[in-house]
Design a protein around this motif. Sequence first.
Motif, PDB file in Angstrom:
ATOM      1  N   LEU A 730       0.850  -1.180   0.000  1.00 13.25           N
ATOM      2  CA  LEU A 730       0.000   0.000   0.000  1.00 13.25           C
ATOM      3  C   LEU A 730       0.889   1.235   0.000  1.00 13.25           C
ATOM      4  CD1 LEU A 730      -1.488  -2.339   1.769  1.00 13.25           C
ATOM      5  CD2 LEU A 730      -3.072  -0.517   2.322  1.00 13.25           C
ATOM      6  N   THR A 731       0.767   2.037  -1.029  1.00 18.49           N
ATOM      7  CA  THR A 731       1.620   3.216  -1.138  1.00 18.49           C
ATOM      8  C   THR A 731       0.768   4.476  -1.018  1.00 18.49           C
ATOM      9  OG1 THR A 731       2.976   1.952  -2.665  1.00 18.49           O
ATOM     10  CG2 THR A 731       3.421   4.304  -2.527  1.00 18.49           C
ATOM     11  N   LEU A 739       3.344  14.771   6.331  1.00 18.67           N
ATOM     12  CA  LEU A 739       1.931  14.382   6.266  1.00 18.67           C
ATOM     13  C   LEU A 739       1.781  13.011   5.610  1.00 18.67           C
ATOM     14  CD1 LEU A 739       0.149  17.742   5.338  1.00 18.67           C
ATOM     15  CD2 LEU A 739       0.387  16.637   7.583  1.00 18.67           C
ATOM     16  N   CYS A 740       2.690  12.724   4.697  1.00 18.03           N
ATOM     17  CA  CYS A 740       2.674  11.425   4.035  1.00 18.03           C
ATOM     18  C   CYS A 740       2.961  10.335   5.070  1.00 18.03           C
ATOM     19  CB  CYS A 740       3.727  11.426   2.931  1.00 18.03           C
ATOM     20  SG  CYS A 740       3.588  10.036   1.820  1.00 18.03           S
ATOM     21  N   GLN A 741       3.994  10.568   5.886  1.00 16.97           N
ATOM     22  CA  GLN A 741       4.351   9.599   6.926  1.00 16.97           C
ATOM     23  C   GLN A 741       3.189   9.419   7.902  1.00 16.97           C
ATOM     24  OE1 GLN A 741       7.886  10.579   9.137  1.00 16.97           O
ATOM     25  NE2 GLN A 741       7.715   8.772  10.447  1.00 16.97           N
ATOM     26  N   ARG A 742       2.601  10.536   8.336  1.00 19.00           N
ATOM     27  CA  ARG A 742       1.495  10.462   9.299  1.00 19.00           C
ATOM     28  C   ARG A 742       0.309   9.707   8.723  1.00 19.00           C
ATOM     29  NH1 ARG A 742       1.402  16.342  11.229  1.00 19.00           N
ATOM     30  NH2 ARG A 742       3.404  16.418  12.286  1.00 19.00           N
ATOM     31  N   GLY A 743      -0.005  10.008   7.454  1.00 20.56           N
ATOM     32  CA  GLY A 743      -1.112   9.317   6.793  1.00 20.56           C
ATOM     33  C   GLY A 743      -0.862   7.820   6.762  1.00 20.56           C
ATOM     34  N   ALA A 744       0.378   7.454   6.462  1.00 20.97           N
ATOM     35  CA  ALA A 744       0.726   6.040   6.393  1.00 20.97           C
ATOM     36  C   ALA A 744       0.628   5.392   7.775  1.00 20.97           C
ATOM     37  CB  ALA A 744       2.122   5.880   5.816  1.00 20.97           C
ATOM     38  N   HIS A 783       5.269   3.601   2.116  1.00 17.20           N
ATOM     39  CA  HIS A 783       4.500   2.380   1.870  1.00 17.20           C
ATOM     40  C   HIS A 783       4.437   1.463   3.090  1.00 17.20           C
ATOM     41  CE1 HIS A 783       8.250   0.097   0.128  1.00 17.20           C
ATOM     42  NE2 HIS A 783       8.412   0.492   1.340  1.00 17.20           N
ATOM     43  N   LEU A 784       3.432   0.619   3.022  1.00 14.53           N
ATOM     44  CA  LEU A 784       3.141  -0.357   4.060  1.00 14.53           C
ATOM     45  C   LEU A 784       3.047  -1.692   3.357  1.00 14.53           C
ATOM     46  CD1 LEU A 784      -0.064   0.765   5.965  1.00 14.53           C
ATOM     47  CD2 LEU A 784       1.967  -0.152   7.023  1.00 14.53           C
ATOM     48  N   ILE A 798     -11.876  -2.936   3.152  1.00 13.36           N
ATOM     49  CA  ILE A 798     -11.432  -1.634   3.670  1.00 13.36           C
ATOM     50  C   ILE A 798     -11.527  -0.590   2.562  1.00 13.36           C
ATOM     51  CG2 ILE A 798      -9.528  -0.413   4.815  1.00 13.36           C
ATOM     52  CD1 ILE A 798      -9.918  -2.862   6.383  1.00 13.36           C
ATOM     53  N   PRO A 799     -12.333   0.428   2.714  1.00  9.82           N
ATOM     54  CA  PRO A 799     -12.341   1.476   1.683  1.00  9.82           C
ATOM     55  C   PRO A 799     -11.025   2.254   1.722  1.00  9.82           C
ATOM     56  CG  PRO A 799     -13.978   1.909   3.414  1.00  9.82           C
ATOM     57  CD  PRO A 799     -13.224   0.703   3.840  1.00  9.82           C
ATOM     58  N   MET A 800     -10.418   2.449   0.560  1.00  7.16           N
ATOM     59  CA  MET A 800      -9.130   3.152   0.516  1.00  7.16           C
ATOM     60  C   MET A 800      -9.369   4.644   0.331  1.00  7.16           C
ATOM     61  SD  MET A 800      -6.246   1.606   0.824  1.00  7.16           S
ATOM     62  CE  MET A 800      -6.545   0.148   1.813  1.00  7.16           C
ATOM     63  N   PRO A 801      -8.827   5.450   1.216  1.00  5.77           N
ATOM     64  CA  PRO A 801      -8.961   6.898   1.032  1.00  5.77           C
ATOM     65  C   PRO A 801      -8.151   7.372  -0.172  1.00  5.77           C
ATOM     66  CG  PRO A 801      -7.874   6.359   3.122  1.00  5.77           C
ATOM     67  CD  PRO A 801      -8.093   5.088   2.418  1.00  5.77           C
ATOM     68  N   PRO A 802      -8.446   8.553  -0.696  1.00  6.03           N
ATOM     69  CA  PRO A 802      -7.699   9.057  -1.851  1.00  6.03           C
ATOM     70  C   PRO A 802      -6.212   9.175  -1.534  1.00  6.03           C
ATOM     71  CG  PRO A 802      -9.409  10.630  -1.157  1.00  6.03           C
ATOM     72  CD  PRO A 802      -9.488   9.472  -0.235  1.00  6.03           C
ATOM     73  N   GLY A 803      -5.391   9.036  -2.541  1.00  2.99           N
ATOM     74  CA  GLY A 803      -3.950   9.138  -2.339  1.00  2.99           C
ATOM     75  C   GLY A 803      -3.278   7.785  -2.165  1.00  2.99           C
ATOM     76  N   TRP A 804      -4.079   6.750  -1.942  1.00  8.61           N
ATOM     77  CA  TRP A 804      -3.505   5.423  -1.719  1.00  8.61           C
ATOM     78  C   TRP A 804      -3.550   4.581  -2.988  1.00  8.61           C
ATOM     79  CZ3 TRP A 804      -0.899   3.481   2.359  1.00  8.61           C
ATOM     80  CH2 TRP A 804      -0.912   4.241   3.537  1.00  8.61           C
ATOM     81  N   VAL A 805      -2.484   3.803  -3.179  1.00  4.24           N
ATOM     82  CA  VAL A 805      -2.442   2.851  -4.285  1.00  4.24           C
ATOM     83  C   VAL A 805      -2.175   1.475  -3.693  1.00  4.24           C
ATOM     84  CG1 VAL A 805      -1.076   2.064  -6.236  1.00  4.24           C
ATOM     85  CG2 VAL A 805      -1.696   4.469  -6.047  1.00  4.24           C
TER      86      VAL A 805
END
Length: 814
Positions: A730-731, A739-744, A783-784, A798-805
């Motif tokens: 998951l990227t 913010l990217c790190q926090r989101g992850a 990524h995770l 799990i619904p993926m929020p925007p920004g995730w691939v």
Amino acid sequence: MEYAEVSVNSPVAQRCTFSYAIPLGLGIQVGQAVLVPFGDKELQGIVLELTPHPAVTETREITGIIEPYPLLSASQVALARWISDYYLSPLFEAVALMLPPGFKRKLITYLLASPAHCEKDLSSLTREQVYVLDLLSGMDRVSLKELEKSLGRKRAQSLTSQLVRRGLAVRSYELEAVRVKPKLAAYLNLKLSTDEAQLEIARLLKKRALKQAALLSFLALKSRPVAWAEARRETNCGKRVASALASQGLVTIQPVEVRRQPFSYHDISRQEPLSLTAAQKKALAEIKSGLEAKNGTEAAPRVFLLHGVTGSGKTEVYLQALAHTVKLGRKGIVLVPEIALTPQTIERFAARFPQRVAVLHSKLSMGEQFDEWQRIRKGDFDVVIGPRSAIFAPQPNLGLLVIDEEHEWTYKQTDTSPRYQARHVALKLAELTGAAVILGSATPDVETFHYAQRGDYRRLELPERVVPDEGSPLPEVEIVDLREELKAGNRSIFSRSLSQAVTKATGHKEQVILFLNRRGGATFIQCRNCGYVLTCRRCAVPLTYHFDRDILVCHQCNYRMAVPQTCPQCLSRRIKFLGIGTQKLEQAATESFPQARLLRWDSDATKGKDAHWEILNRFRTHEADILIGTQMIAKGLDLPLVTLVGVVNADISLNLPDFRAGERTFQLLSQVLGRAGRGTSGGKVIIQTYFPEHYAIQAAAKHDYALFYEQEIGYRHELRNPPFTRLARLTYRHTSDILCQRGAERMRQRLSEEIASQGIDNLSLIGPAPAFIHRLRGRFRWHLILRGAEPSVFLSTIPMPPGWVVDIDPVGLA
Ligand code: ADP
Ligand code: ZN
Ligand code: ZN
């Protein structure tokens, strides 16, 4: 059946179908393209299922049919659903993989005055409504776009709706036209009779205009207009020669519109099957019984792993298996890696199935791809050959799927959704259609081999090269320990052994390839003295060095450490050795081998579309003595003058922060070794490394797949990596690193809570960590990794929020 479940071409549709009522009298089939109302729009949709009852109480009606015949077969419909479920992609994106090229076009809405409008009472209409109606009745039809231009978008839409509601106007839809650019080619046209031509030829010969005479006699011989490309190829004349003839009025040169063809059958003569070696015979016999079996059984399985080194005759087995498939009244699809889609490969198939081979590749224009698609659907071809997307060709009556070089990573689509793996898709398609599958490779993917060992696939071995005449033995391999070089005081990029060999080969007018598998971006650091590489204690992958902050980072779990002052293994202070790139290698080679002519082939040097073939051809015609390149040169080349291949640093791929690094290295080295020694003079490969004892290097040097596999599968098992688990990556992308790190981190939190609350015990999370390519096009990436039995099934909830691939079964973690 009164209702249809439709996959709609809209981003909001996601993984759902929508129920529509089928209007009375409209014959609708599964796989058919239709127009459906969706919100306030009319959109394209594909019917995936017919049902007696709708899934919801209120349904709207299908507006109309786009094509009279179904675009997808029933198995393709099932395949699309599977792709969407498994790779978690929007359903229409999965469906679109199988639609005719250019199908996903914009729809143009037209308005027509309804035939009845004359008889109706128009007195209640507003002035604007009358204006539009007049406009419509004065013309065959008007596009909504044009109306919008003159009236404004809102006005135009409401006015047309009003007129349609009153039955005064009707809408019709048409897909926008496919834009096909015609291709023009120069043709030479002889302006003389045969006798006149002979006189001119004699005159030119007298003038010693030999080239002009040669071209003229070629044209006279052909006595038809000849494509300039053909004339040039056959006579070796330059453009100036043709112009000279034209200026004397002997020929005309005219552009003629030609249909681009992937290849011309013109020069291909039919070839008969070769008589097989014992190993090939045995393999073919098993495949034949698989093809003939009604259902796959233990005795006659349907999936085969054809394992044999390059030149062992795999392609001949594919060809004869395909011929048998055709004899049984069925058809085949052959996948090859894009780079292997060379004229030689195509010719080999075309010669065996004259006029019955379709070639799909990205160089065809949209219109041509569309034509080809239609012809395939009609059953015009026995064999379709192409890169990974060819698995979605509308080939009817499938009997056999062949995947050549099945281990190649290019079979995975990584950049765009659906992120499918064509090999996996092929296996699924075979299951749905009852087709057989041949997976061919010299170095099978460890997962494929594992499944074969487990009995899921039948393994067929071609242990030796077919050597039709003498020569072409496997090359001699020498492994050079770079630590020994340093001990001996040699600081150069080239070991003494490699440097001597290069000098000797180029001195004998033989060619050399220097191979450096370096990719851009971050890298690992290594002790220059003993070769030690710092690895993550938790993940066992090499730590990546970040120049900007002078630290080491694990790109799987985000473990960080400062760069040590001394090597933990040998205490040397020369721990920060960063290795080299192709440009530096080129520079070093220029200094060390001043007599040799160099040519560099990497992704920087080959930006243009055909640049790599150009570089390759220059090397083939001996315009250079040494070719320097990255992994690209390991593929699909036949270079008879090459007698020496130097692998400058085998450790680079070995130290990628990826559990597949060992496999990657083995594959690359095996490919490189397969290249050398294909000519008549044998060949030699020199591998430079700090890890001469590493199993991937040892096994590649000994051409011993089993040796590699046994070690590798052990590590996979120990570290719980695929094939013992499956991965999902998951990227998250964001313009701000923090913010990217926090989101992850939030996502990790969320997923681990979900895993705990669902009581799942066979899934684990690794990371988040910055992705190996941390920053791309202005956005940071973290990524995770989710590892376990069925990450895809879990993630589908799990619904993926925007920004995730989400990438299921990613091929590379680096
Ligand atoms: P691979 O696909 O495993 O690389 P190929 O099928 O291309 O192997 O075979 C390598 C070479 O050997 C080709 O030139 C091919 O024409 C030739 N060859 C293959 N099988 C036979 C055979 N049974 N008899 C003679 N030549 C063969
Ligand atoms: Zn050291
Ligand atoms: Zn780690």
